[in-house]
Scaffold this motif. Sequence first.
Motif, mmCIF file in Angstrom:
data_model
loop_
_atom_site.group_PDB
_atom_site.id
_atom_site.type_symbol
_atom_site.label_atom_id
_atom_site.label_comp_id
_atom_site.label_asym_id
_atom_site.label_seq_id
_atom_site.Cartn_x
_atom_site.Cartn_y
_atom_site.Cartn_z
ATOM 1 N N GLY A 59 9.162 6.420 4.473
ATOM 2 C CA GLY A 59 9.974 5.230 4.657
ATOM 3 C C GLY A 59 9.176 3.993 4.287
ATOM 4 N N ILE A 60 9.736 2.843 4.625
ATOM 5 C CA ILE A 60 9.130 1.557 4.280
ATOM 6 C C ILE A 60 8.941 0.737 5.544
ATOM 7 C CG2 ILE A 60 9.397 -0.585 2.971
ATOM 8 C CD1 ILE A 60 11.367 0.973 1.142
ATOM 9 N N VAL A 61 7.755 0.175 5.709
ATOM 10 C CA VAL A 61 7.475 -0.795 6.765
ATOM 11 C C VAL A 61 7.130 -2.113 6.081
ATOM 12 C CG1 VAL A 61 5.970 -1.443 8.676
ATOM 13 C CG2 VAL A 61 6.625 0.957 8.368
ATOM 14 N N MET A 62 7.923 -3.154 6.320
ATOM 15 C CA MET A 62 7.612 -4.495 5.820
ATOM 16 C C MET A 62 7.174 -5.350 6.999
ATOM 17 S SD MET A 62 9.996 -7.358 3.861
ATOM 18 C CE MET A 62 10.245 -6.349 2.381
ATOM 19 N N HIS A 63 6.051 -6.051 6.831
ATOM 20 C CA HIS A 63 5.503 -6.865 7.915
ATOM 21 C C HIS A 63 5.349 -8.303 7.457
ATOM 22 C CE1 HIS A 63 3.517 -7.798 11.601
ATOM 23 N NE2 HIS A 63 2.327 -7.946 11.078
ATOM 24 N N LEU A 64 5.941 -9.244 8.216
ATOM 25 C CA LEU A 64 5.866 -10.667 7.899
ATOM 26 C C LEU A 64 4.749 -11.305 8.716
ATOM 27 C CD1 LEU A 64 9.688 -11.561 7.912
ATOM 28 C CD2 LEU A 64 8.291 -10.523 6.089
ATOM 29 N N HIS A 65 3.786 -11.896 8.020
ATOM 30 C CA HIS A 65 2.619 -12.482 8.679
ATOM 31 C C HIS A 65 2.994 -13.707 9.516
ATOM 32 C CE1 HIS A 65 2.604 -15.888 5.863
ATOM 33 N NE2 HIS A 65 2.714 -15.028 4.861
ATOM 34 N N PHE B 4 3.677 0.456 3.014
ATOM 35 C CA PHE B 4 3.486 -0.793 3.763
ATOM 36 C C PHE B 4 3.631 -1.972 2.811
ATOM 37 C CE2 PHE B 4 0.853 -4.271 5.373
ATOM 38 C CZ PHE B 4 1.369 -4.418 6.643
ATOM 39 N N VAL B 5 4.522 -2.897 3.156
ATOM 40 C CA VAL B 5 4.818 -4.048 2.304
ATOM 41 C C VAL B 5 4.531 -5.326 3.079
ATOM 42 C CG1 VAL B 5 6.577 -5.212 0.917
ATOM 43 C CG2 VAL B 5 6.642 -2.716 1.180
ATOM 44 N N ALA B 6 3.815 -6.252 2.460
ATOM 45 C CA ALA B 6 3.439 -7.502 3.112
ATOM 46 C C ALA B 6 3.735 -8.683 2.187
ATOM 47 C CB ALA B 6 1.963 -7.481 3.494
ATOM 48 N N ILE C 94 0.859 -1.182 0.000
ATOM 49 C CA ILE C 94 0.000 0.000 0.000
ATOM 50 C C ILE C 94 0.891 1.226 0.000
ATOM 51 C CG2 ILE C 94 -1.883 1.246 1.109
ATOM 52 C CD1 ILE C 94 -2.520 -1.278 2.699
ATOM 53 N N LEU C 95 0.661 2.149 -0.929
ATOM 54 C CA LEU C 95 1.387 3.413 -0.961
ATOM 55 C C LEU C 95 0.593 4.484 -0.221
ATOM 56 C CD1 LEU C 95 2.539 3.586 -4.705
ATOM 57 C CD2 LEU C 95 3.972 3.093 -2.715
ATOM 58 N N PRO C 96 1.272 5.348 0.516
ATOM 59 C CA PRO C 96 0.563 6.462 1.159
ATOM 60 C C PRO C 96 0.190 7.516 0.123
ATOM 61 C CG PRO C 96 2.914 6.704 1.477
ATOM 62 C CD PRO C 96 2.718 5.384 0.774
ATOM 63 N N GLU C 97 -0.724 8.385 0.488
ATOM 64 C CA GLU C 97 -1.118 9.453 -0.428
ATOM 65 C C GLU C 97 -0.030 10.510 -0.545
ATOM 66 O OE1 GLU C 97 -4.858 11.042 0.715
ATOM 67 O OE2 GLU C 97 -5.965 9.169 0.394
#
Length: 282
Positions: free
Chosen positions: A54-60, A85-87, A46-49
């Motif tokens: 920066g970048i937040v990557m979250h591992l499920h 946000f990267v998933a 998801i890109l912010p408007e």
Amino acid sequence: MQSRGLPHVAGLMLAFFLFPGAASAQQVCGDAETPCRVESGSYHLILPESEPAGIVMHLHGGGSTGKAMLNSDLARVSVARGYVFVAPNGEHPEARWTKDWSVRADNTRHDRDDAVFLQTVIADVRDRFRLADAPFVLAGFSRGGSMVWDMACRLPEFADAYAPVAGAFWDSLPERCAGPVRLFHAHGWTDRTVPLEGRSFRDGTVVQGDVWASLKVLRETNRCGNRQPETSSFEGEYWLRHWTDCEAGQIDLLLHKGGHTAPTGWADTILDWFEGLSLKQL
């Protein structure tokens, strides 16, 4: 920490305003139905408007998906605060657990090396969305949290900071990591799925590591001056411990009264911590 370091947030934002093309790429993939694909797998994004901070990557966690993380509190908070946000998707179709991460030392066969996969993902994100110099924090829950510990230990330069929750090393623990890192671990005091002391499966052939032992490995790698933290505090339902006298890196521990879950407010807490790191000299 032997990395490029975190730029001051204000300086980063100024750079984006001066060079508006730095992160103006259109999002052509990454939503719930159209993941971005790389050679060894896929990820959602998801890109912010606004121009990214920066970048937040979250591992499920084990059994979940990157797609499910798009509706998480961390996704919502990250994007609202201007982060990409990267998933990624933990995919091992021929393995015992198909939606999982290739956590080291867990005596389980995996279909791919997720350390390589995650490096491929972040390289693709930076290239595709023009985020070459954006600061980056890697977070993860449960099995994803264990993968965060592995990445921090094996590849300390992969991210600028690490924020695992409810998951640490699996046995046997590494004796030492490749280099110091800045890591903020969160864990529930009553967690029975991943207890603080770990637990074993399959007649003892697979063992979750002890969080306290994991912290010991990292303190030695970061060359912290004392076994005990320099400061401890209570903030609402948070019990906090901070190792800040390390020769390199920093370790923070958050315990909460809950079980196998992220504590209330965790998303804002780790981003406050991450942004605070950017104001310090490495």
